[in-house]
Motif scaffolding. Structure first.
Motif, short mmCIF file in Angstrom:
data_model
loop_
_atom_site.label_atom_id
_atom_site.label_comp_id
_atom_site.label_asym_id
_atom_site.label_seq_id
_atom_site.Cartn_x
_atom_site.Cartn_y
_atom_site.Cartn_z
N ASP A 155 -8.38 -1.17 8.02
CA ASP A 155 -7.30 -1.73 8.83
C ASP A 155 -7.22 -3.25 8.70
O ASP A 155 -6.76 -3.93 9.61
CB ASP A 155 -7.49 -1.34 10.31
CG ASP A 155 -6.22 -1.51 11.12
OD1 ASP A 155 -5.12 -1.42 10.54
OD2 ASP A 155 -6.30 -1.73 12.34
N GLU A 203 -0.23 -4.48 8.41
CA GLU A 203 0.65 -4.93 9.49
C GLU A 203 1.80 -3.95 9.71
O GLU A 203 2.22 -3.70 10.85
CB GLU A 203 1.21 -6.32 9.19
CG GLU A 203 0.16 -7.43 9.15
CD GLU A 203 -0.59 -7.49 7.82
OE1 GLU A 203 -1.58 -8.25 7.74
OE2 GLU A 203 -0.18 -6.78 6.86
N GLN A 215 0.42 -0.87 11.50
CA GLN A 215 0.20 -1.18 12.91
C GLN A 215 1.52 -1.17 13.69
O GLN A 215 1.57 -0.71 14.83
CB GLN A 215 -0.50 -2.52 13.04
CG GLN A 215 -1.94 -2.51 12.53
CD GLN A 215 -2.51 -3.90 12.28
OE1 GLN A 215 -1.79 -4.91 12.42
NE2 GLN A 215 -3.77 -3.97 11.90
N GLU A 261 2.45 2.38 14.28
CA GLU A 261 1.64 2.95 15.36
C GLU A 261 2.13 2.50 16.73
O GLU A 261 2.09 3.28 17.69
CB GLU A 261 0.17 2.57 15.15
CG GLU A 261 -0.47 3.25 13.96
CD GLU A 261 -1.78 2.62 13.54
OE1 GLU A 261 -2.46 3.19 12.68
OE2 GLU A 261 -2.13 1.54 14.06
N ARG A 318 -4.72 7.60 9.62
CA ARG A 318 -4.19 6.65 10.60
C ARG A 318 -3.41 7.33 11.72
O ARG A 318 -3.49 6.93 12.88
CB ARG A 318 -3.28 5.63 9.93
CG ARG A 318 -3.97 4.58 9.11
CD ARG A 318 -3.10 3.34 8.97
NE ARG A 318 -3.09 2.55 10.19
CZ ARG A 318 -3.45 1.27 10.29
NH1 ARG A 318 -3.84 0.62 9.21
NH2 ARG A 318 -3.40 0.64 11.44
#
Length: 545
Positions: free
Chosen positions: A80, A232, A235, A238, A281
Motif C-alpha cells: 500500500d 493513491e 485508496q 476504497e 485490497r
C-alpha cells in the motif's frame, strides 16, 4: 576481461535479491473488536525497505479463523505504498466470536511472522449479497437473511471525479432514490462521449488507471506500468466503497471496459497480478460484486472468461458474486460455479418476453441463478443502435423496468448525461459518471417500483401470465399472492384460487396506493374494476390471514 570485472558484470545482470532483508518490520492491528462483516486490518510497516519492486518482490499472507481452529481462511495481503514501506492484510469475519490469526511477510529468503487476535460482535450487519438458496432466482443478504431487491444504475467513470465530494454526493443521491447497486469501473479510459454532454476538464477525467501512467490522459499510449500499482487511486476507490457500504449500496467492481486497448495481455502475469491485487485490497468489503469487464466479448473470449472467472472465485476468500457483461447475451458462462448471476445487455423493447426466455435458457443448464439485464438503455440517450425517440425517454425506460421485473428478473438503468459535465448546466453526468440533479425523473419512477415489490414476498412468486388477460403480466404464488401489472391500465381478469384477498391498486407512475378492500374469489375468474387512472397500474392481491 579480469575475473573481478566479469564477476561484477554477471552479478549486475542478475535479478535483484534482498541480501539480508528489510530492516525494522512492525505489525499493528486496526482494532481489538469489530462487528461481523466489518474488516480487521493488520499493517506491516517497513522502516528500511530494500525491495526493488515491492509489488512483485514481497508477499504478505495470512490465515484467519475462530479460536485455535486449524481450518483457517487463507488471505493475501498487498503493498500500500509505492516505496514498499506499508503492507496491509484484511479479513472480514462472517460471524461473531473470538478470532486468531497469523500473518507472514516474505521477501526473497527473508521471513517475519506475526500473530494476533480480535473479537467479532453481532450487530446484525448486512454481509455480502448471495443467491437465495431457497429461491435462487433472487438475492439475499448474508448475515440478516433479508431479501435484496436488486435496483441498479450505471456510473462507469464515477472514479473520474477528482473532487471526491462529487462521488459522495452521487452515491447519497442514488441511495435516496432507492438505488442499491452501482456499476463502477476499476480501470478504463475513453476518448468519446457517445453524443452526450460530457467533457473532460480539471474536475473530471475519463482516464481511471489503477497502475502508474506516464501519460494518463492518453487513451492509446498512456504508458502504464503493469508491474506496479497507483496506491493513491486504490485508496480513493476504497473510500468510495466505504461510503457506499454505510448506505448498503453494492458496488459492481468492473475490471475493465472495451473503449481502449491499454490493457495487460490476456491471461498473462500482469493481468493476473491485477486481479489478485484487486481481490487482496477489495474482497474484505462486504458490499461488492465482481464484473470481469464491460462489453467483455469485444476484448476477451469465452475461454478467457471461464478461466479468469474461475481463478477469481478461487482467490476470493469470501466468494463474492461475480459475473461478466458481454455485448452478445449468449456469451455467458451460465453453468460455471464462479458465475453468480447474468449481466446481459439487450436494447429491445420486448423485455418481458426476453427475460422469460433468459430464465428458460438458464433452466436448461440445470443451475438456477438470478437473471439481470444491466444495459437496456440510458435515459435520453439515442445512439444508432438504440430504439428511435422516445425509445429511451425516462417514461419508456420506466415501463421497460416493470416489464423486466414482472418476468421475475432484475435490471440496471442509466440516468441522463444531458445535464452536462463541463458542459452547461454542469449538474449531471448520469450514466457516464453518476452525477445527477433534481430535474431527472427516471429513477424516481424506479423507486416506486421498488416500493411495490418490497411490499410483498416477491421472491416467492413466479411468472404466471397465463392467469391474466388483456396483455397484463402476473407474478403469483397461487392461492397466496397475485401481483399484476397492466401496462396500459384498464381492467384485468384473474383466474385465482378461491379465497378472500386484500386487494389494492398501485399507481406505477406516482407510487400512490388505492385500496379495494376485501375481495372474495369463488370458482369463476375474477374481473377487476377499472384502474383509477389512465397510466400503467399494478394490482396486488394477498390472501387474508
Amino acid at each position: 576481461m579480469s575475473r573481478h570485472v566479469w564477476l561484477c558484470a554477471t552479478l549486475l545482470a542478475l535479478p535483484a535479491v534482498a541480501s539480508a532483508g528489510p530492516a525494522g518490520i512492525t505489525f499493528t492491528q486496526s482494532a481489538s473488536s469489530i462487528e461481523a462483516y466489518d474488516m480487521v486490518e493488520v499493517t506491516a510497516s517497513v522502516d528500511a525497505p530494500d525491495a526493488r519492486n515491492p509489488f512483485t518482490d514481497v508477499v504478505l499472507t495470512g490465515a484467519f479463523g475462530k479460536g485455535a481452529a486449524t481450518n483457517r481462511v487463507p488471505v493475501e495481503g498487498f503493498c500500500d505504498s509505492s516505496d514498499g514501506r506499508t503492507f496491509r492484510i484484511r479479513f472480514m469475519p462472517s460471524s461473531p466470536g473470538e478470532y486468531s490469526y497469523e500473518v507472514v511477510y516474505r521477501q526473497g529468503g527473508f521471513e517475519k511472522r506475526h500473530s494476533g487476535s480480535f473479537r467479532a460482535t453481532d450487530a446484525r450487519r448486512r454481509g455480502p449479497v448471495r443467491v437465495d438458496p431457497g429461491y435462487p432466482w433472487h438475492f439475499i443478504w448474508e448475515g440478516t437473511d433479508e431479501h435484496y431487491y436488486f435496483n441498479g444504475t450505471t456510473a462507469f467513470w464515477l472514479m473520474g471525479w477528482r473532487d471526491e465530494r462529487h462521488i459522495r454526493y452521487s452515491i447519497e443521491r442514488l441511495h435516496q432514490l432507492k438505488v442499491n447497486r452501482v456499476r463502477v469501473l476499476l480501470a478504463g479510459s475513453a476518448n468519446l462521449f457517445w453524443g452526450d454532454a460530457v467533457m473532460t476538464g480539471e474536475d473530471f477525467t475519463m482516464a481511471v488507471w489503477p497502475w502508474p501512467a506516464e501519460a494518463p490522459e492518453s487513451v492509446g499510449r498512456p504508458g502504464l506500468d503493469f508491474t506496479r500499482f497507483q496506491v493513491e487511486y486504490w485508496q480513493k476507490y476504497e473510500r468510495m466503497l466505504r461510503f457506499a457500504r454505510e448506505r448498503d449500496v453494492i458496488i459492481s467492481v468492473i475490471f475493465d471496459i472495451s473503449t481502449h486497448k491499454a490493457q495487460p495481455a490476456a491471461g498473462g502475469d500482469d493481468e493476473r497480478r491485477y486481479y489478485r491485487y484487486a481481490v487482496a485490497r477489495l474482497a474484505a468489503f462486504s458490499n461488492i460484486t465482481w464484473d470481469l469487464g464491460d462489453d467483455l466479448d469485444s476484448f476477451r473470449d469465452e475461454r478467457w472468461a471461464h478461466e479468469t472467472g474461475s481463478l477469481l472465485h478461487q482467490w476470493d476468500p469470501y466468494k463474492h458474486l461475480a459475473t461478466s457483461h458481454p455485448v452478445h447475451r449468449e456469451h455467458q458462462d451460465r453453468a460455471s460455479e464462479w458465475f453468480g448471476f447474468t449481466s446481459i445487455q439487450d436494447w429491445s423493447r420486448s423485455q418481458h418476453t426476453l427475460m422469460l426466455e433468459e430464465r428458460q435458457i438458464q433452466l436448461r443448464t440445470g443451475r438456477i441463478i438470478p437473471q439481470a439485464n444491466e444495459e437496456y438503455g440510458y435515459e435520453d440517450h439515442y445512439p444508432q443502435w438504440a430504439p428511435a425517440p422516445p425509445g429511451d425517454s425516462s417514461e419508456t425506460l420506466r415501463h421497460v423496468a416493470w416489464d423486466i421485473a414482472m418476468a421475475g428478473a432484475y435490471g440496471t438503468a442509466g440516468e441522463s448525461a444531458r445535464r452536462g459535465t463541463n458542459v452547461w448546466p454542469d449538474t449531471g453526468g448520469g450514466w457516464i459518471n453518476g452525477r445527477g440533479d433534481d430535474t431527472m425523473v427516471m429513477l424516481k419512477g424506479y423507486a416506486h417500483m421498488v416500493e411495490f415489490f418490497t411490499s410483498f414476498e416477491w421472491w416467492k412468486t413466479e411468472p404466471h401470465d397465463e392467469l391474466v388477460d388483456s396483455g397484463a403480466y402476473c407474478l403469483a404464488r397461487p392461492g397466496e399472492t397475485y401481483a399484476i401489472y397492466l401496462p396500459r391500465g384498464g381492467q384485468v381478469t384473474l383466474r385465482a384460487e378461491p379465497g378472500r384477498y386484500d386487494a389494492s391498486w398501485f399507481d406505477a407512475f406516482t407510487g400512490d396506493e388505492v385500496s379495494l378492500g376485501e375481495v372474495s374469489i369463488g370458482g369463476d375468474p375474477w374481473r377487476s374494476p377499472r384502474a383509477p387512472g389512465w397510466n400503467d397500474w399494478a394490482l396486488l392481491l394477498k390472501r387474508r390471514m
